[in-house]
Design an enzyme around this catalytic site. Structure first.
Site, PDB file in Angstrom:
ATOM      1  N   TYR A 135      41.452  45.353  32.351  1.00 44.84           N
ATOM      2  CA  TYR A 135      41.727  43.948  32.648  1.00 44.84           C
ATOM      3  C   TYR A 135      40.425  43.256  33.012  1.00 44.84           C
ATOM      4  CZ  TYR A 135      43.759  39.825  34.996  1.00 44.84           C
ATOM      5  OH  TYR A 135      44.089  38.550  35.379  1.00 44.84           O
ATOM      6  N   LYS A 163      43.565  43.669  28.466  1.00 45.28           N
ATOM      7  CA  LYS A 163      44.052  42.312  28.694  1.00 45.28           C
ATOM      8  C   LYS A 163      42.848  41.472  29.070  1.00 45.28           C
ATOM      9  CE  LYS A 163      46.100  38.957  31.465  1.00 45.28           C
ATOM     10  NZ  LYS A 163      46.829  38.554  32.663  1.00 45.28           N
TER      11      LYS A 163
END
Length: 291
Positions: A135, A163
């Site tokens: 992330y 992500k």
């Protein structure tokens, strides 16, 4: 190592004024989200206010989420730390709690070089026998993942996805072009998910899906089926929610929206503040427009 895809709402962390986690409210939210067709859930993402929770509270949130899902959908739990040892300890603890994957976040205080950032994420992935999602959110992180680091980490057998919340769709396309099948890309609420799906994304992990799970799943299905005209019409309607969140703060808006929907999730964890009346009205209007 299993691949992940679909809509993963970033769950809120329902914490009362005394710091207690309301597991019953979290369980109800999880159950309703699953009933609306989400593909998985993510506790301790940005919307989960991980940066404001104690280790005890984080553990209670993860435990309550795993219990509530009861194996029906994957739980990808956030691991966030400034120290590598702390991140490794969290990852192992969440695996012991029964999660299905790890969302790895680096909370750097001092600036770090590429090799140090890479070592942090490798240590997390080496510590567990679970799929790991990287992330990166440059707007809030002091040390970002460069394209070179992402490409090297993509070869790790347990790092299966990223992500990226950079708001730069071109960067996502660069990741897809450089890494190919080695890593999958999830969108963030700051991106237009349909655009990310169009260039090869596999879904999105985002707080707004807590408020509009049915519409989020419908958008994902339209993208997967290649019905791009319908997908873009729905995307335009949903984007109004993101505009409100950008003005008033993501976690506070999601909690306010869930409260409007009947979930007693409580206020944002201090020093964050709850929304003012006019701000709550803006959230209510955005939700009404989507419905």
């Amino acid at each position: 190592m299993s691949r992940l895809h679909g809509v993963y709402p970033y769950l809120v962390s329902p914490v009362d004024a005394e710091g207690r986690v309301n597991a019953d409210v979290l369980a109800r939210l999880v159950d309703d989200l699953i009933g609306q067709g989400v593909h998985g859930v993510t506790p301790l993402g940005s919307t989960g206010e991980f940066a404001y929770l104690s280790r005890v509270q984080r553990t209670e949130v993860v435990r309550a989420t795993v219990r509530a899902t009861a194996g029906r959908v994957p739980v990808v739990a956030g691991v966030a730390a400034t120290a590598t040892a702390d991140a490794v300890d969290q990852a192992r603890a969440w695996q012991a709690e029964g999660v299905d994957g790890i969302l790895a976040i680096l909370e750097a205080y001092f600036p770090l070089k590429d090799d140090q950032i890479e070592a942090y994420f490798r240590a997390v992935a080496d510590a567990v026998d679970l799929p790991v999602v990287l992330y990166t959110n440059p707007a809030f992180q002091r040390s970002d993942l460069s394209l070179d680091v992402i490409a090297r980490l993509a070869t790790h057998p347990r790092i299966v996805a990223i992500k990226d919340a950079s708001t730069n769709t071109g960067r996502l396309l660069s990741i897809i072009n450089r890494c190919g099948d080695d890593i999958d890309v999830f969108s963030a609420s700051a991106h237009i998910p349909a655009a990310v799906m169009l260039i090869g994304g596999v879904g999105w992990m985002a707080g707004p899906a807590c408020l509009v799970p049915k519409q989020s799943v419908a958008l994902y299905d339209l993208c997967r089926e290649g019905h791009w005209d319908e997908a873009l019409r729905l995307q335009r309607r949903l984007w109004a929610l993101n505009e409100v969140f950008a003005r008033h703060g993501l976690a506070a808006c999601i909690k306010a929206g869930l409260a409007l929907q009947g979930y007693a999730v409580g206020d944002p964890v201090p020093p964050q503040r709850p929304l003012a009346v006019a701000e709550r009205d803006a959230v209510a209007a955005a939700l009404a427009a989507v419905d």
